[in-house]
Structures are given as C-alpha cells and as structure tokens.
Design a protein around this motif. Structure first.
Motif, PDB file in Angstrom:
ATOM      1  N   LEU A   2       0.763  -1.146   0.060  1.00 30.28           N
ATOM      2  CA  LEU A   2       0.022   0.030   0.028  1.00 30.28           C
ATOM      3  C   LEU A   2       0.829   1.179   0.224  1.00 30.28           C
ATOM      4  N   ILE A   3       2.036   1.299   0.691  1.00 29.45           N
ATOM      5  CA  ILE A   3       2.709   2.239   0.826  1.00 29.45           C
ATOM      6  C   ILE A   3       3.755   2.742  -0.260  1.00 29.45           C
ATOM      7  N   GLN A   4       3.844   1.437  -0.870  1.00 31.99           N
ATOM      8  CA  GLN A   4       4.569   1.693  -2.329  1.00 31.99           C
ATOM      9  C   GLN A   4       3.593   2.103  -3.358  1.00 31.99           C
ATOM     10  N   TRP A   5       2.508   1.695  -3.504  1.00 27.86           N
ATOM     11  CA  TRP A   5       1.700   2.402  -4.553  1.00 27.86           C
ATOM     12  C   TRP A   5       1.228   3.790  -4.160  1.00 27.86           C
ATOM     13  N   THR A   6       1.344   4.055  -2.824  1.00 29.17           N
ATOM     14  CA  THR A   6       1.156   5.647  -2.730  1.00 29.17           C
ATOM     15  C   THR A   6       2.219   6.419  -3.176  1.00 29.17           C
ATOM     16  N   HIS A   7       3.418   5.844  -3.272  1.00 27.20           N
ATOM     17  CA  HIS A   7       4.482   6.439  -3.789  1.00 27.20           C
ATOM     18  C   HIS A   7       4.286   6.611  -5.227  1.00 27.20           C
ATOM     19  N   LEU A   8       4.165   5.383  -5.627  1.00 25.33           N
ATOM     20  CA  LEU A   8       4.234   5.412  -7.272  1.00 25.33           C
ATOM     21  C   LEU A   8       3.043   5.806  -8.047  1.00 25.33           C
ATOM     22  N   ALA A   9       1.717   5.458  -7.692  1.00 28.63           N
ATOM     23  CA  ALA A   9       0.626   5.799  -8.414  1.00 28.63           C
ATOM     24  C   ALA A   9       0.623   7.394  -8.941  1.00 28.63           C
ATOM     25  N   PRO A  10       0.871   8.281  -8.027  1.00 32.31           N
ATOM     26  CA  PRO A  10       0.622   9.647  -8.385  1.00 32.31           C
ATOM     27  C   PRO A  10       1.609  10.172  -9.653  1.00 32.31           C
ATOM     28  N   SER A  11       2.733   9.237  -9.818  1.00 33.73           N
ATOM     29  CA  SER A  11       3.880   9.437 -10.911  1.00 33.73           C
ATOM     30  C   SER A  11       3.251   8.857 -12.141  1.00 33.73           C
ATOM     31  N   MET A  12       2.739   7.581 -12.033  1.00 29.62           N
ATOM     32  CA  MET A  12       2.167   7.138 -13.196  1.00 29.62           C
ATOM     33  C   MET A  12       0.650   7.601 -13.686  1.00 29.62           C
ATOM     34  N   LEU A  13       0.007   8.157 -12.997  1.00 29.80           N
ATOM     35  CA  LEU A  13      -1.031   8.915 -13.101  1.00 29.80           C
ATOM     36  C   LEU A  13      -0.906  10.128 -13.989  1.00 29.80           C
ATOM     37  N   ALA A  14      -0.050  10.922 -13.382  1.00 33.13           N
ATOM     38  CA  ALA A  14       0.276  12.175 -13.970  1.00 33.13           C
ATOM     39  C   ALA A  14       0.933  11.923 -15.373  1.00 33.13           C
ATOM     40  N   SER A  15       1.723  11.041 -15.597  1.00 29.24           N
ATOM     41  CA  SER A  15       2.445  10.679 -16.913  1.00 29.24           C
ATOM     42  C   SER A  15       1.657  10.349 -17.557  1.00 29.24           C
ATOM     43  N   PHE A  16       0.625   9.321 -17.326  1.00 26.19           N
ATOM     44  CA  PHE A  16      -0.505   8.784 -18.346  1.00 26.19           C
ATOM     45  C   PHE A  16      -1.148   9.957 -18.827  1.00 26.19           C
ATOM     46  N   LEU A  17      -1.915  10.778 -17.866  1.00 23.85           N
ATOM     47  CA  LEU A  17      -2.742  11.819 -18.261  1.00 23.85           C
ATOM     48  C   LEU A  17      -2.291  12.939 -19.316  1.00 23.85           C
ATOM     49  N   ALA A  18      -0.940  13.304 -18.912  1.00 24.87           N
ATOM     50  CA  ALA A  18      -0.344  14.018 -19.522  1.00 24.87           C
ATOM     51  C   ALA A  18       0.185  13.678 -20.887  1.00 24.87           C
ATOM     52  N   SER A  19       0.547  12.412 -21.143  1.00 27.64           N
ATOM     53  CA  SER A  19       1.010  11.833 -22.290  1.00 27.64           C
ATOM     54  C   SER A  19      -0.250  11.548 -23.052  1.00 27.64           C
ATOM     55  N   GLY A 213      16.146  21.674  -0.044  1.00 20.06           N
ATOM     56  CA  GLY A 213      16.412  20.787   0.995  1.00 20.06           C
ATOM     57  C   GLY A 213      15.255  20.824   2.117  1.00 20.06           C
ATOM     58  N   TYR A 214      14.035  21.066   1.590  1.00 20.92           N
ATOM     59  CA  TYR A 214      12.962  21.064   2.365  1.00 20.92           C
ATOM     60  C   TYR A 214      12.299  19.560   2.726  1.00 20.92           C
ATOM     61  N   ALA A 215      12.017  19.124   3.840  1.00 20.68           N
ATOM     62  CA  ALA A 215      11.787  17.805   4.337  1.00 20.68           C
ATOM     63  C   ALA A 215      10.319  17.708   4.240  1.00 20.68           C
ATOM     64  N   TRP A 216       9.626  17.343   3.446  1.00 20.45           N
ATOM     65  CA  TRP A 216       8.167  17.174   3.189  1.00 20.45           C
ATOM     66  C   TRP A 216       7.618  16.440   4.118  1.00 20.45           C
ATOM     67  N   PRO A 217       6.727  16.706   4.933  1.00 20.60           N
ATOM     68  CA  PRO A 217       5.984  15.682   5.908  1.00 20.60           C
ATOM     69  C   PRO A 217       5.251  14.650   4.970  1.00 20.60           C
ATOM     70  N   GLY A 218       5.645  13.333   5.593  1.00 20.81           N
ATOM     71  CA  GLY A 218       5.050  12.140   4.764  1.00 20.81           C
ATOM     72  C   GLY A 218       5.785  11.722   3.488  1.00 20.81           C
ATOM     73  N   GLU A 219       6.936  12.291   2.888  1.00 20.54           N
ATOM     74  CA  GLU A 219       7.894  12.397   1.988  1.00 20.54           C
ATOM     75  C   GLU A 219       6.905  12.524   0.529  1.00 20.54           C
ATOM     76  N   ASP A 220       7.056  11.293   0.056  1.00 20.92           N
ATOM     77  CA  ASP A 220       6.159  11.340  -1.263  1.00 20.92           C
ATOM     78  C   ASP A 220       4.853  11.468  -1.029  1.00 20.92           C
ATOM     79  N   ARG A 221       4.448  11.027   0.084  1.00 17.89           N
ATOM     80  CA  ARG A 221       2.783  11.231   0.205  1.00 17.89           C
ATOM     81  C   ARG A 221       2.196  12.666   0.376  1.00 17.89           C
ATOM     82  N   ALA A 222       3.289  13.395   0.253  1.00 20.46           N
ATOM     83  CA  ALA A 222       2.684  15.108   0.387  1.00 20.46           C
ATOM     84  C   ALA A 222       2.593  15.484  -1.048  1.00 20.46           C
TER      85      ALA A 222
END
Length: 249
Positions: A2-19, A213-222
C-alpha cells in the motif's frame, strides 16, 4: 504494498494523463495526413519521430545521471511548476467559459484543408506528409519526454512508473487510432488538461522543495496533498472567473 503504491501511483497517473493529451493531439494530425496524403508517408513520419524521441530519452537519461540531484530537482521543479501553471491557467479559463474548449474535430478539419491545398500526394514517399507527421510527433513527444523526466526527477523508483504511464498512453491512443481511424474527439481532453495541470503543479512544487532541502511531511505522500490544494485553488479560480464574466456581460 500500500505504501509503495502511494508513492508510485501519482507518478504513473500524472505521466499517463499528460501523455494521453499529447498523444491525442499528435494522432489528430497524423490521421489528417494519412487521409489526405497517404498512410505510408504519414506512418513513416510518425515512426521516425518516435525513434528520434527514443534517442533523445537515451541521451538525456545518460546525461542526467551526472547532474547533482538537488540542483536537478530544483531546476526541474521550477520548470515543471511553470509548465503546469500554463496548462492549469488555460484549463481554468476554458472551464469558466472565457476561452473556447479544445475541439479535435475542428483541428482535424483544418489540417485536412491545409494539406489538401498543397497539391496531390506524390507516388512513393510524400515529403510533405512525412515532415508534417514527423514534426507533430516530435513536438508533442518532446513535452511527454520532459514530463516523464521531470516527474522522475532523478529517482529511479519514480522514473519507471512515469515511463510506464507514458507508454500506456501511447499504446491506448495508437490502438484507438487504428480501430477508429478518426480523431478522438470524445476524449474529455479539457478535463484531462485540468487534471494534468493540477498534478504537474503538485510535482513541480514537491521537487522544488526537495531541491531546496525542504523535508516534506510524509515524504512522497505529500504529492497527493499538494494536488488537492492546487485543485481547490483552481476550482475557486473557475468560480471567480465565471462570476466576473457574468458581471462584465
């Protein structure tokens, strides 16, 4: 998982829609070229454009491996934010009725009229058809390449899903083009551009912060949280533009 897809899904979705948006626009031109000037030259130009883009990806990927990560993230984040704001601005104005909606059927008719006025197609390889299809494929594809590399921003674990999203969009549009042989006018392109603008702005803000150098809360989940914030602001802008337009009328 679940955590892995929380990281990867936004990247894949943004790239898919833009493309998807860029591929639909390129397909409209290639279809017009094929109908008016011949499919052989149109497909040859499109295929050559795709090969040129593949070479560009390989060259850029090799060069970017030597760029310092934080400096790369800051530059790409700023560029991606500007790029996303341009998409989002037009999408907001179209949603508010200030600008006309994007119409692939109208673009298709204009391309056919312009190509039809260039004389009859030549036997063998038609240079005009080849060049128009090649140019359209490369111009739209360069934006896809930039978006994929910017979304990945130096992280292999995000670059791969972004690349897969772009490839999936290309395959979907190509398959529909082969089956339908007509512009994909029913694809809600204006809605897609609204969503893509929101996602690109979110990624741009995220990478710019990482580069500084800003540390986002939740890292990629931000990233999803940033996307929701940009969406809320964009919807408020749509309402404000509609109200302003009504008052001016």
């Amino acid at each position: 998982m679940l955590i892995q897809w929380t990281h990867l899904a936004p990247s894949m979705l943004a790239s898919f829609l833009a493309s998807l948006v860029e591929c639909v626009e390129a397909l409209t031109v290639v279809l017009a070229v094929g109908v008016v000037r011949g499919w052989r030259s149109a497909l040859a130009g499109c295929a050559t454009g795709l090969l040129a883009l593949l070479l560009l990806v390989l060259l850029l990927g090799h060069a970017l491996a030597r760029v310092p990560l934080h400096g790369f993230q800051l530059v790409v984040g700023a560029l991606l934010l500007l790029f996303g704001m341009r998409w989002l601005r037009k999408a907001v104005l179209r949603a508010a009725g200030v600008l006309a909606l994007h119409d692939e059927d109208a673009i298709y008719r204009r391309e056919m009229q312009a190509l039809g006025g260039q004389g009859n197609a030549r036997l063998g390889l038609d240079k005009l058809a080849f060049l128009v299809a090649f140019k359209s494929t490369v111009l739209e594809g360069v934006e896809v390449v930039f978006i994929v590399l910017a979304i990945g921003a130096g992280r292999a674990e995000l670059l791969w899903p972004a690349s897969l999203g772009a490839l999936a969009a290309l395959l979907v549009v190509a398959a529909l083009g082969v089956v339908l042989h007509r512009p994909l006018a029913r694809v809600p392109e204006n809605t897609l551009k609204f969503a893509v603008g929101v996602l690109l702005c979110a990624f741009g803000t995220f990478w710019a912060g990482e580069g500084m150098g800003y540390a986002w809360p939740g890292e990629d989940r931000a990233i999803p949280a940033l996307a929701c914030a940009f969406l809320a602001v964009a919807m408020l802008c749509v309402a404000w533009c509609r109200r302003t337009t009504r008052e001016a009328a």
